[in-house]
Design an enzyme around this catalytic site. Sequence first.
Site, PDB file in Angstrom:
ATOM      1  N   TRP A  34     -13.886  -1.335  -0.312  1.00 51.70           N
ATOM      2  CA  TRP A  34     -14.117  -2.243   0.712  1.00 51.70           C
ATOM      3  C   TRP A  34     -13.786  -3.788   0.305  1.00 51.70           C
ATOM      4  CZ3 TRP A  34     -19.332  -0.738   3.339  1.00 51.70           C
ATOM      5  CH2 TRP A  34     -19.345   0.614   4.324  1.00 51.70           C
ATOM      6  N   LYS A  35     -13.581  -4.080  -1.029  1.00 50.37           N
ATOM      7  CA  LYS A  35     -13.257  -5.360  -1.264  1.00 50.37           C
ATOM      8  C   LYS A  35     -14.483  -6.305  -0.893  1.00 50.37           C
ATOM      9  CE  LYS A  35      -8.442  -4.355  -1.620  1.00 50.37           C
ATOM     10  NZ  LYS A  35      -7.096  -4.846  -1.663  1.00 50.37           N
ATOM     11  N   HIS A  62      -8.582  -3.551 -11.316  1.00 51.74           N
ATOM     12  CA  HIS A  62      -8.084  -3.518 -10.016  1.00 51.74           C
ATOM     13  C   HIS A  62      -7.144  -4.782 -10.291  1.00 51.74           C
ATOM     14  CE1 HIS A  62      -7.313  -4.393  -6.075  1.00 51.74           C
ATOM     15  NE2 HIS A  62      -7.310  -3.227  -5.690  1.00 51.74           N
ATOM     16  N   GLU A  83      -1.650   2.089  -8.737  1.00 56.12           N
ATOM     17  CA  GLU A  83      -1.720   1.125  -7.485  1.00 56.12           C
ATOM     18  C   GLU A  83      -0.544   0.103  -7.816  1.00 56.12           C
ATOM     19  OE1 GLU A  83      -5.335   1.006  -5.059  1.00 56.12           O
ATOM     20  OE2 GLU A  83      -5.521  -0.475  -6.652  1.00 56.12           O
ATOM     21  N   GLY A 100      -7.707   0.565   0.452  1.00 58.70           N
ATOM     22  CA  GLY A 100      -8.170  -0.827   0.769  1.00 58.70           C
ATOM     23  C   GLY A 100      -8.418  -1.043   2.315  1.00 58.70           C
TER      24      GLY A 100
END
Length: 245
Positions: A11-12, A93, A162, A227
Amino acid sequence: MNKDKLIVANWKMNFLYNNASIFCKKISSKRKSIKNKFIICPPTALISKLSLRFNKITFGAQDCHYEKFGAFTGDNSAAMLKNINCKYIITGHSERRKFYNENNVILKKKIKSIINANLVPIFCIGEDISVKRKGNTKKHLLNQLINVLPKNNKKKIVIAYEPIWAIGSGKTPKIEEIEEINLYIKSVIRKINTNYKNTKILYGGSVNKENSKIFLNNNNVNGLLVGGSSLDFNTFYSILSYKIL
Ligand code: PEP
């Protein structure tokens, strides 16, 4: 086989508690029709309240400090995140690498601290566009893996491939390219530590309702790190409820 896929919502820094709990309530009410295992990684400030209320949902955190306690203003340790019911912690990340200068040395300590807290690290790796254009993607990933992953660990880890150029851009590699990279990652981590032979390798970067079906149908993509598409309930639910052919 369907149940083997792992889908992680990152969800950042989004949602206040009200909207986050509406989302979790909807997911909880649909649990029976969801085909894939999933984890929700909310902002740290929301985790304890959400995990108390929605105790059937698996929660993860988006980062942690590598020390257990100490004078690190604003940080949270893996032990603290475990204490509020996290089971997984995303680490490495590209946004943390970019905005907080996280490098292999720091990430190695973070992964060790997550494993020591008996949580599962979701270790993100990936190349930027200039590395890709030079044809150095595998070399870059090798460096990120070999210098960070513990050689004598017996506990579970998860890797998320990613590509940085795919995150939030609407662009993705072709499924053949993702498959080739995932097989490469598998071969590298098996050499680092034979215990990693069954490690899940996820794909992340501009996953949406449509392309998720292609990715999930590939045997060498063990799940997704999502995301933007994890912020809309209907989109995320359709990714979670997709039944592999
Ligand atoms: C991410 O940041 O981990 C990510 C995959 O983002 P998005 O799905 O929005 O590209």
